[in-house]
Design a protein around this motif. Structure first.
Motif, short mmCIF file in Angstrom:
data_model
loop_
_atom_site.label_atom_id
_atom_site.label_comp_id
_atom_site.label_asym_id
_atom_site.label_seq_id
_atom_site.Cartn_x
_atom_site.Cartn_y
_atom_site.Cartn_z
N GLU A 363 0.82 -1.20 0.00
CA GLU A 363 0.00 0.00 0.00
C GLU A 363 0.87 1.26 0.00
O GLU A 363 0.57 2.22 -0.72
CB GLU A 363 -0.95 -0.01 1.21
N GLN A 364 1.95 1.27 0.85
CA GLN A 364 2.85 2.43 0.90
C GLN A 364 3.56 2.64 -0.44
O GLN A 364 3.70 3.77 -0.92
CB GLN A 364 3.88 2.25 2.03
N LEU A 365 4.00 1.51 -1.01
CA LEU A 365 4.67 1.60 -2.30
C LEU A 365 3.71 2.14 -3.36
O LEU A 365 4.09 2.98 -4.19
CB LEU A 365 5.20 0.22 -2.71
N GLU A 366 2.50 1.69 -3.29
CA GLU A 366 1.50 2.17 -4.24
C GLU A 366 1.22 3.65 -4.03
O GLU A 366 1.07 4.41 -5.00
CB GLU A 366 0.20 1.35 -4.08
N LYS A 367 1.18 4.07 -2.75
CA LYS A 367 0.97 5.49 -2.46
C LYS A 367 2.12 6.34 -3.00
O LYS A 367 1.90 7.40 -3.61
CB LYS A 367 0.82 5.70 -0.96
N ARG A 368 3.37 5.86 -2.76
CA ARG A 368 4.53 6.60 -3.25
C ARG A 368 4.54 6.65 -4.78
O ARG A 368 4.87 7.68 -5.38
CB ARG A 368 5.83 5.98 -2.73
N ARG A 369 4.17 5.54 -5.35
CA ARG A 369 4.14 5.51 -6.82
C ARG A 369 3.10 6.49 -7.35
O ARG A 369 3.36 7.25 -8.29
CB ARG A 369 3.82 4.10 -7.30
#
Length: 438
Positions: A363-369
């Motif tokens: 989820e965090q990676l998706e948010k950063r992306r």
């Protein structure tokens, strides 16, 4: 040889006995009853007016001997009033008028295909019975005892008569039920309970247990007590159930499901319906139904998840391609979901934590992306805006300059100015000279 003797015996009996004295009519189904000789004994009651024996024996064996209730014997070689006897190499045909009441016995090498035909005013009547049924099918059957063609109502003494129903497998070695033997599959009861409508009305109702191996059978209905007995028989074929059910433990996302497979050649698919009742560990019931059944149908059991014992009852309703309606119950299914052990719980917790952390990272990676993508899009939009503003400024500047240059007159050079002045002076001089001349 026996068939010829049988025909001769029938003709002889019809000629020897006057029509008024012979109460037995082979063509009268209302007065004709049959008893299969399952043993060498049978009973005659006061309602029996005549007996006709059709006895098949082992080839070459001696004619049978009949033992009457008082112990006296009847032989093929001895003539007795009221008894007509024809014997052959493999059988006997005997008629007895006004037989003695009580238990009779037969002595001889008789075969199971032998039978007794009764001419009597007390008859067993069975309602129309299908020649084919499905294994486990639930059917309501009725039978009645009639005396002088009228219903024999027993009132509160309905238990004086007992009607048992049997299935006897045939001797077909190729049949799937070969060697299955004889089953007791139920009783006809006149007690006003279950499927029976009224107690003691003379109409006996039966619910049969047809959960037996599929194949050809002989259906036997035997009514009687210590005073009389009657029997009805007919062929019956038990067909395999048209709907099969499999319990699948990981059909959809690891959940339980029921898979139904239907034989389209046996039933009308548009008339099929299935009722499913799931009994949960907390004694609650969940009702599920299927009305639009597909040849292969999957029913998801979404609520069979928590630890405990589950029971699943399934009832199938339908119509055969011949138009006969049916229903049957499928054997109850059971599901047991174990409570996880301590180690398993810990392992599951660790796995769950790992899954949650992995999910959080995703989820965090998706948010950063998404944030990076949004930032890039914003920067791109800002650059486009800046370029457009600069282009607009240049356009405006050019336009203003063009307007400014258009309004302003250009200055002449000094040499040109002197020449112009000289020209003006010359012109003036010419004008003056012209005026003087005038």
């Amino acid at each position: 040889m026996f068939r010829q003797l049988f025909l001769i015996g029938v003709i002889a009996l019809s000629l020897a006995l006057p029509a008024s004295a012979n109460n037995y009519n082979p063509n009268d189904n209302a007065s004709q009853q049959k008893i299969k000789l399952l043993s060498n004994r049978f009973r005659v009651d006061q309602a029996v007016e005549a007996l006709v024996f059709i006895i098949e024996r082992k080839p070459g064996s001696a004619p049978i001997i009949l033992v009457r209730p008082d112990g006296s014997k009847l032989y093929a070689t001895r003539q007795v009033d009221g008894v007509n006897w024809v014997d052959g190499n493999a059988g006997d045909m005997i008629e007895i008028k006004q037989p003695m009441i009580g238990p009779w016995q037969i002595i001889g090498d008789i075969l199971p295909s032998s039978e007794i035909r009764l001419a009597t005013s007390l008859a067993l009547k069975i309602n129309e019975f299908p020649n084919e049924l499905f294994v486990g099918e639930v059917v309501k059957l009725t039978a009645r005892i009639e005396f002088n063609n009228k219903l024999l109502a027993l009132g509160r003494v309905d238990d004086l008569i007992k009607l048992d129903v049997f299935l006897r497998s045939t001797s077909d070695t190729s049949a799937p039920n070969f060697g299955a033997g004889t089953f007791t599959i139920g009783q006809y009861i006149d007690d006003g309970q279950g499927l029976d409508e009224r107690r003691g009305d003379g109409v006996f109702t039966g619910r049969l247990d047809l959960d037996k191996p599929n194949g050809p059978y002989t259906l036997l209905v035997r009514a009687g007590n210590k005073v009389f007995e009657r029997e009805y028989s007919q062929p019956l074929y038990l067909r395999p159930q048209p709907v099969k059910v499999d319990l699948m433990s990981a059909a959809i996302d690891g959940q339980y499901a029921l898979r139904f497979i239907t034989n389209e050649q046996a039933v009308d698919m548009s008339q099929m319906a299935i009722q499913v009742i799931v009994h949960h560990p907390d004694d609650t019931q969940e009702h599920l139904s299927i009305s639009n059944l597909a040849p292969t149908h999957l029913l998801r059991l979404e609520n069979v998840q928590k630890p405990g014992r589950y029971k699943i009852d399934i009832e199938v309703f339908g119509t055969t391609n011949d138009g006969r309606e049916f229903r049957y119950n499928i054997e109850q299914m059971k599901v047991k979901i174990e409570v996880p052990a301590a180690k398993e719980v810990k392992a599951q917790k660790v796995e769950a934590d790992k899954a949650r952390k992995a999910q959080f990272k995703r989820e965090q990676l998706e948010k950063r992306r998404k944030a990076a993508k949004q930032k890039a899009e914003e920067e791109k939009a800002l650059i486009i805006i800046i370029v457009m503003v600069n282009v607009l400024i240049l356009l405006l500047g050019g336009l203003l300059m063009w307007l400014f240059l258009r309004k302003k007159k250009p200055k002449k050079p000094k040499a040109d100015k002197k020449d112009a002045d000289k020209k003006d002076e010359k012109g003036d001089k010419k004008d003056k000279d012209s005026k003087k001349k005038k």
